[in-house]
Design an enzyme around this catalytic site. Structure first.
Site: not given
Ligand code: IMP
Ligand code: MG
Length: 166
Positions: A33-34, A142, A155, A149, A93, A121, A89-90
């Site tokens: 949803k992000g 975070f 959100r 969220d 990470d 990040k 994407e939001d």
């Molecule tokens: P990745 O697979 O570790 O890159 O994770 C990506 C997902 O983790 C994002 O789409 C978010 O849903 C969640 N996420 C990572 N960092 C944050 C944050 O700082 N705040 C909120 N959600 C996060």
């Molecule tokens: Mg999330």
């Protein structure tokens, strides 16, 4: 990041995408949803023809960490073959979710496939992911708001804020 800063940056990215895709149509794929808040604002700033589709994935694991195992909860409605696709994407990470997703979507034969994320990040990266458009690079904190969220809340904040855990 204040609402004004975020809006200004999205305007810039929209202009850049409009230039890069001049004469073409872009197919924006939103990761729910992000990514939804960013997608709506971004799409309004793109001046070339735009089509949209949505998908939802969940990564098994806690709320603030992704495990790297990604499950498709809702798949796209339409095929990607022959389309100029931008995944919206939001946040990137660890990069696990996106690297899995991009590989899977790339296998569906789009003409091109790019990634646009509101936040990145880089310090947290575990899996290499090529990001084509980034709103803001942020440190390892975070954050919530603008689609992001904490346990499904916040959100709808119109700005991006850091969560302080005690
Ligand atoms: P990745 O697979 O570790 O890159 O994770 C990506 C997902 O983790 C994002 O789409 C978010 O849903 C969640 N996420 C990572 N960092 C944050 C944050 O700082 N705040 C909120 N959600 C996060
Ligand atoms: Mg999330």
């Amino acid at each position: 990041m204040s609402e004004e800063e975020v809006d200004r940056r999205i305007q810039e990215i929209g202009e850049q995408i409009s230039r890069d895709y001049a004469g073409r149509q872009v197919h924006l794929v939103c990761v729910l949803k992000g990514g939804s808040f960013f997608l709506c604002e971004l799409a309004k700033r793109i001046t070339v023809p735009v089509s949209l589709d949505f998908m939802s994935v969940s990564s098994y694991g806690g709320d603030t960490k992704s495990s790297g195992v990604v499950k498709i909860v809702k798949d796209l409605d339409d095929p990607l073959a022959g389309k100029d696709v931008i995944v919206v994407e939001d946040i990137v990470d660890s990069g696990r979710t996106l690297s899995y997703l991009l590989e899977m979507l790339g296998g569906r034969g789009p003409s091109s496939l790019k990634l646009c994320t509101l936040l990145d990040k880089p310090e947290r990266r575990v899996v290499d992911v090529k990001v084509d458009y980034t709103g803001f690079e942020i440190p390892d904190e975070f954050v919530v708001g603008y689609g992001l969220d904490y346990d499904q809340r916040y959100r709808n904040l119109p700005y991006i804020g850091i969560v302080e855990f005690d």
